[in-house]
Design an enzyme around this catalytic site. Structure first.
Site, PDB file in Angstrom:
ATOM      1  N   ARG A   1       3.650   1.985 -11.656  1.00 50.89           N
ATOM      2  CA  ARG A   1       3.103   1.912 -12.418  1.00 50.89           C
ATOM      3  C   ARG A   1       2.294   3.180 -12.272  1.00 50.89           C
ATOM      4  O   ARG A   1       1.371   3.946 -12.901  1.00 50.89           O
ATOM      5  CB  ARG A   1       2.481   1.284 -13.317  1.00 50.89           C
ATOM      6  CG  ARG A   1       3.129   1.241 -14.810  1.00 50.89           C
ATOM      7  CD  ARG A   1       3.090  -0.614 -14.622  1.00 50.89           C
ATOM      8  NE  ARG A   1       3.226  -1.532 -13.943  1.00 50.89           N
ATOM      9  CZ  ARG A   1       4.524  -1.970 -13.873  1.00 50.89           C
ATOM     10  NH1 ARG A   1       5.184  -1.576 -14.575  1.00 50.89           N
ATOM     11  NH2 ARG A   1       4.630  -1.879 -12.913  1.00 50.89           N
ATOM     12  N   THR A   2       0.789   2.471 -10.859  1.00 48.12           N
ATOM     13  CA  THR A   2      -0.280   3.029 -10.850  1.00 48.12           C
ATOM     14  C   THR A   2      -0.099   4.891 -10.433  1.00 48.12           C
ATOM     15  O   THR A   2      -0.885   5.278 -10.468  1.00 48.12           O
ATOM     16  CB  THR A   2      -0.953   2.073  -9.694  1.00 48.12           C
ATOM     17  OG1 THR A   2      -1.223   0.693  -9.951  1.00 48.12           O
ATOM     18  CG2 THR A   2      -2.128   2.779  -9.376  1.00 48.12           C
ATOM     19  N   LYS A  41       4.769   7.310  12.155  1.00 50.47           N
ATOM     20  CA  LYS A  41       4.516   8.139  13.907  1.00 50.47           C
ATOM     21  C   LYS A  41       3.881   7.169  14.591  1.00 50.47           C
ATOM     22  O   LYS A  41       2.964   7.619  15.932  1.00 50.47           O
ATOM     23  CB  LYS A  41       4.689   9.178  14.416  1.00 50.47           C
ATOM     24  CG  LYS A  41       5.681   9.692  13.783  1.00 50.47           C
ATOM     25  CD  LYS A  41       5.888  11.352  13.664  1.00 50.47           C
ATOM     26  CE  LYS A  41       6.612  12.541  12.795  1.00 50.47           C
ATOM     27  NZ  LYS A  41       6.695  13.370  12.846  1.00 50.47           N
ATOM     28  N   ARG A  58      -3.285   3.604  -1.650  1.00 46.79           N
ATOM     29  CA  ARG A  58      -2.322   2.211  -1.660  1.00 46.79           C
ATOM     30  C   ARG A  58      -2.495   2.255  -0.878  1.00 46.79           C
ATOM     31  O   ARG A  58      -1.315   2.802  -0.237  1.00 46.79           O
ATOM     32  CB  ARG A  58      -1.335   2.307  -2.921  1.00 46.79           C
ATOM     33  CG  ARG A  58      -0.900   0.577  -2.796  1.00 46.79           C
ATOM     34  CD  ARG A  58       0.064   0.053  -3.778  1.00 46.79           C
ATOM     35  NE  ARG A  58      -0.573  -0.021  -5.473  1.00 46.79           N
ATOM     36  CZ  ARG A  58       0.056  -0.192  -6.167  1.00 46.79           C
ATOM     37  NH1 ARG A  58       1.322  -0.477  -6.164  1.00 46.79           N
ATOM     38  NH2 ARG A  58      -0.594  -1.026  -7.231  1.00 46.79           N
ATOM     39  N   HIS A  62      -8.849  -3.406  -7.214  1.00 42.38           N
ATOM     40  CA  HIS A  62      -7.347  -2.693  -7.300  1.00 42.38           C
ATOM     41  C   HIS A  62      -8.936  -1.856  -8.883  1.00 42.38           C
ATOM     42  O   HIS A  62      -7.799  -1.980 -10.106  1.00 42.38           O
ATOM     43  CB  HIS A  62      -6.504  -3.029  -8.000  1.00 42.38           C
ATOM     44  CG  HIS A  62      -5.373  -2.325  -8.810  1.00 42.38           C
ATOM     45  ND1 HIS A  62      -5.633  -1.107  -8.304  1.00 42.38           N
ATOM     46  CD2 HIS A  62      -3.963  -2.368  -8.710  1.00 42.38           C
ATOM     47  CE1 HIS A  62      -4.037  -0.644  -9.400  1.00 42.38           C
ATOM     48  NE2 HIS A  62      -3.258  -0.957  -9.545  1.00 42.38           N
TER      49      HIS A  62
HETATM   50  C1  NCD Z   1      -0.588  -5.392  -9.815  1.00 39.41           C
HETATM   51  C2  NCD Z   1      -0.884  -4.637  -8.081  1.00 39.41           C
HETATM   52  O1  NCD Z   1      -0.506  -3.159  -7.389  1.00 39.41           O
HETATM   53  O2  NCD Z   1      -2.033  -5.195  -7.692  1.00 39.41           O
HETATM   54  N1  NCD Z   1      -0.003  -3.374 -10.410  1.00 39.41           N
HETATM   55  C3  NCD Z   1      -0.444  -2.530 -11.067  1.00 39.41           C
HETATM   56  O3  NCD Z   1      -0.665  -1.772  -9.568  1.00 39.41           O
HETATM   57  N2  NCD Z   1      -0.029  -2.584 -11.931  1.00 39.41           N
HETATM   58  C4  NCD Z   1      -0.046  -6.046  -9.970  1.00 39.41           C
HETATM   59  C5  NCD Z   1       0.752  -6.909  -9.344  1.00 39.41           C
HETATM   60  O4  NCD Z   1       1.700  -5.740  -8.354  1.00 39.41           O
HETATM   61  O5  NCD Z   1       0.671  -7.739  -9.538  1.00 39.41           O
END
Ligand code: NCD
Length: 320
Positions: free
Chosen positions: A51-52, A80, A101, A129
């Site tokens: 999703r993100t 590397k 991320r 997040h």
């Molecule tokens: C979340 C995350 O990555 O922290 N997912 C997301 O970004 N929608 C929640 C999760 O992974 O449980």
């Protein structure tokens, strides 16, 4: 230059302005179709995501911009031994904005310090997040028509769930908020979050059983047990099915309570709940695109005027 590492990087009124833009995007998507023409987003994902990453990329593509990046650290120079700082310095020469991320807490901060372009933290370990939180707030605002005066239940892995930490931080700035934390003892909310609530005098209660409290909630925020952050697999196996939200449990909830989940779901919400009108987690995904579009515009200093013309503010001034 502005970045977003935690939801607190934006004031409540700035967030309101972002949500107003997101709502305008939802109502008039065509007006925004070229707003980022010629702009490039780099997505640097050192940890899995569906999703993100796709939502952030969709946000840029919906506004006529382009996207580049990696979704697996092994396919980049990280394998590397390149540092985050060097990677972001390099990416600053290619892109106008970066979304990152990383499995380590604080990684986005390191990136921000070395970056010459705005950085969006898309999750740093179990820490924060913020774009998920903007998504969550936008969803709550759209469904409940307010962000104040409500009881929010957070259930599941409150220890490692970064979306939980960011959401609490963000919601604690609105008046009349009460938190109910529902978790097994091993996955209780971290002390630093509790200390913050105590300091601000924000009421919270802690429970183990969801059935006992679901009837009092206006929002139920379910979360997955964060397998990848456990030290040993046995603990995960013991705790993974601690909560399973079923239709039967939903019978005890208010008619106007909504269930949110950042997703991915594993077992914690039974699929039979998906058809309940109070299940809002897939609508939440859609709001995530609008709010990320509004955020990208804000960070790039782009204002879309009522007639569809564009003003670029630049200089770190948010065009809100
Ligand atoms: C979340 C995350 O990555 O922290 N997912 C997301 O970004 N929608 C929640 C999760 O992974 O449980």
């Amino acid at each position: 230059m502005r970045h977003i590492l935690t939801p607190l990087d934006f004031s409540v009124s700035e967030l309101d302005a972002i949500f107003d833009i997101a709502a305008d995007i939802e109502a008039n998507p065509k007006k925004y179709a070229d707003a980022c023409h010629g702009k490039k987003l780099a997505t640097l994902f050192y940890e899995p995501s569906t999703r993100t990453r796709l939502s952030t990329e969709t946000a840029m593509l919906n506004m006529g911009g382009s996207v580049m990046g990696f979704s697996d650290a092994n396919s980049s120079s990280v394998s590397k031994g390149e540092s985050i700082a060097d990677t972001i310095r390099t990416v600053s020469c290619f892109a106008d904005i970066a979304a990152i991320r990383h499995p380590k807490e604080g990684a986005a901060m390191v990136a921000k310090q070395a970056s010459r372009i705005p950085v969006i933290n898309c999750g740093d370990g179990g820490h924060q997040h913020p774009t998920q939180t903007l998504t969550d707030l936008m969803t709550i605002r759209s469904l409940k028509k307010r962000l104040n005066n409500m009881t929010i239940g957070l259930c599941g892995d409150l220890k490692f769930g970064r979306t939980v930490h960011s959401l609490i931080e963000a919601m604690s700035r609105y008046p009349g908020i009460r938190f109910i934390f529902i978790s097994p003892n091993e996955l209780r909310i971290p002390d630093y979050v509790i200390d913050m609530l105590d300091e601000k005098g924000i009421p919270y209660e802690e429970y183990i059983r969801l059935d006992d409290v679901i009837g009092r909630l206006d929002i139920l925020y379910m979360t997955r047990v964060q397998r990848e952050r456990f030290f040993n697999e046995e603990d995960y196996i013991r705790l993974k099915d601690f909560y399973i939200l079923t239709r039967k449990i939903m019978r005890r909830a208010k008619n106007d309570m909504f269930v949110l989940h950042p997703l991915p779901r594993v077992n914690e919400i039974s699929v039979e709940v998906d058809s309940d009108p109070r299940a809002a987690y897939f609508r939440q995904v859609q709001y995530g695109v609008y709010v990320r579009m509004a955020l990208i515009l804000a960070l790039l200093g782009i204002k879309v005027n009522d007639d569809g013309s564009i003003t670029e503010e630049g200089g770190g001034k948010l065009p809100l």
